[in-house]
Design an enzyme around this catalytic site. Structure first.
Site, PDB file in Angstrom:
ATOM      1  N   GLY A  71      11.274  59.950  12.339  1.00  0.00           N
ATOM      2  CA  GLY A  71      12.421  59.506  11.534  1.00  0.00           C
ATOM      3  C   GLY A  71      12.591  57.994  11.503  1.00  0.00           C
TER       4      GLY A  71
ATOM      5  N   LYS B 179      15.286  39.238   6.330  1.00  0.00           N
ATOM      6  CA  LYS B 179      15.926  38.821   7.591  1.00  0.00           C
ATOM      7  C   LYS B 179      15.571  37.384   7.953  1.00  0.00           C
ATOM      8  CE  LYS B 179      16.054  43.563   9.238  1.00  0.00           C
ATOM      9  NZ  LYS B 179      15.282  44.585   9.950  1.00  0.00           N
TER      10      LYS B 179
END
Ligand SMILES: NC(=O)c1ccc[n+]([C@@H]2O[C@H](COP(=O)([O-])OP(=O)(O)OC[C@H]3O[C@@H](n4cnc5c(N)ncnc54)[C@H](OP(=O)(O)O)[C@@H]3O)[C@@H](O)[C@H]2O)c1
Length: 430
Positions: free
Chosen positions: A188, A206
């Site tokens: 996941g 970022k």
């Protein structure tokens, strides 16, 4: 307790749900720390029937985000929808209505940050975004405040957990890129479309934000030279180990002379560098300051709890500002700034070449390097016959020189192919 700060939230998924939980579970500490109650009063979602991390009282949930940003009783809007649309319009509207905004949205800040900051300054309200870089790692506030007396020279980070997990499994488990990606998916760790992580775009957003803070100027996502990890092979990982390196996806921003550059790419880092030890889904940001020297901030770069910890930290700052009548400055992130052309960025390279196993190969290759004034730090040969491989590490030269050299090498009869080229970072030679 003097007052209540009323919060409206846009989105209640992984980050929004955990933020609502923290506001509920940490209520007494927050009151003690701010002198006021932070009360979640309205939450906009797409599907009100969806099961959430915490049960929201009936009447709090709406499917109309305008009902949050236009509600005159709301002091602060927390945006956790993500993406540019409709988040940009909603945040602009909230700021225009005089509301403080806290967001975790790196994509939006790295693309439209200047516009949002200008609007926040015009309305004298806070726009805070600690959670947008490094999830739970408190890097934005430390760079803006604790390092405000210093001069940052360089910021180098592992800011994408998914790619760091994949590279860790390739390095420690001997997995191929495809198998490591499949494992990340089964756990996941990947998005439905993993390309934003794999191709370096998430990390680029970022580093654009971190570079804007570090160098006090406008650096957007489009200014970041970006390359992902899709071409990293087990052969590269093995060569890195032989040379005493680890391969990491690095986001780097630095100031050279008066100009700033920002880039994301895989890099070989000496195993002794602190960033080389950052494993699995962990993130870390390594900062070099003129006076403070080297600092490293390490932690969980994603996940509901860590990210909500940063969101609620921002909410506490907004609440304190409301109580004191102050505001948090934008730290000059929207100033004009000189960007270094990508060709002038300086780096070292690891090159892996498939070559003919015959006399004169090294001399021909060395000639190409010499003509572009790139000097070679080390050369070694692996294999013989059909699979003769040369592994070279260069000294520092500009990207332009490296490109010229590689173009020349690719044109040599004795070179069958340039199998890979990876920057070498974190050595003393920069
Ligand atoms: N997840 C992380 O670990 C992490 C870490 C750092 C930063 N971030 C950033 O945090 C933000 C949120 O990420 P997330 O993982 O929490 O996303 P998420 O789980 O997909 O949640 C998004 C939420 O937004 C709601 N939403 C979407 N479109 C909407 C619309 N038009 N109007 C109203 N609500 C809408 C969704 O409603 P429904 O629930 O009804 O579908 C959902 O509650 C993003 O900017 C992300 O980059 C996330």
């Amino acid at each position: 307790m003097d007052r209540t700060v009323r919060i409206g939230m846009l989105g209640c998924g992984t980050v929004g749900g955990a933020t609502a939980r923290l506001l509920r579970d940490h209520e007494s500490e927050i009151i003690a720390r701010t002198g006021c109650k932070l009360e979640l009063v309205k939450v906009a979602v797409r599907d009100p029937a969806r099961e959430r991390e915490i049960e929201l009282p009936p009447g709090m949930v709406t499917t109309d985000p305008m009902a949050v940003v236009d509600d005159p009783s709301i002091d602060v809007v927390v945006e956790t929808i993500g993406g540019n649309d409709p988040a940009r319009d909603l945040i602009l509207r909230a700021l225009g209505n005089g509301k403080h905004v806290v967001t975790a949205n790196k994509e939006l800040l790295a693309t439209h940050g200047t516009e949002l900051m200008t609007e926040a300054a015009r309305r004298s309200v806070d726009l805070l975004f600690e959670a947008s870089v490094g999830g739970g790692i408190p890097i934005v506030r430390n760079m803006k405040e604790s390092l405000a007396g210093d001069r940052v020279r360089r910021v180098m980070g592992i800011v994408n957990g998914t790619t760091n997990f994949i590279l860790t499994r390739m390095s420690e488990g001997g997995l191929s890129f495809a198998d490591a990606l499949a494992e990340a998916d089964s756990l996941g760790y990947t998005e439905a479309d993993p390309s934003a992580d794999i191709d370096g775009h998430d990390a680029a957003a970022k580093i654009a934000i971190l570079a804007s803070i570090a160098f006090e100027g406008r650096i957007t996502y489009a200014d970041v030279e970006t390359d992902g990890i899709g071409r990293i092979s087990q052969a590269d990982i093995a060569a890195a180990h032989d040379l005493g390196y680890e391969v990491k996806l690095l986001a780097v921003a630095e100031q050279t002379g008066g100009a700033v550059s920002a880039r994301v790419h895989p890099a070989m880092l000496p195993k002794t560098h602190p960033l080389a030890a950052v494993r699995d889904v962990f993130n870390a940001v390594f900062v070099e300051g003129q006076e403070v020297g080297e600092l490293m901030f390490l932690g969980r770069g994603a996940g509901g709890g860590p990210t909500a910890s940063a969101v609620v930290g921002d909410l506490v700052e907004v609440a304190r500002n409301i109580v004191s009548g102050g505001s948090t400055p934008s730290a000059g992130m929207d100033n004009d700034i000189e960007l270094l052309p990508h060709d002038e960025v300086r780096a070292r390279y690891y090159l892996r070449l498939a070559v003919a196993d015959e006399a004169g190969v090294l001399a021909a290759i060395a000639g190409s390097f010499a003509r572009s004034d790139v000097s070679i730090a080390s050369v070694r040969q692996e294999g013989r016959g059909d699979e003769a491989i040369l592994v070279l590490i260069t000294h520092v030269a500009s990207e332009g020189q490296h490109r010229e050299t590689i173009d020349a090498i690719e044109g040599l009869d004795v070179v069958k192919s340039v199998r890979s080229r990876i920057r070498v970072e974190g050595t003393r030679e920069q």
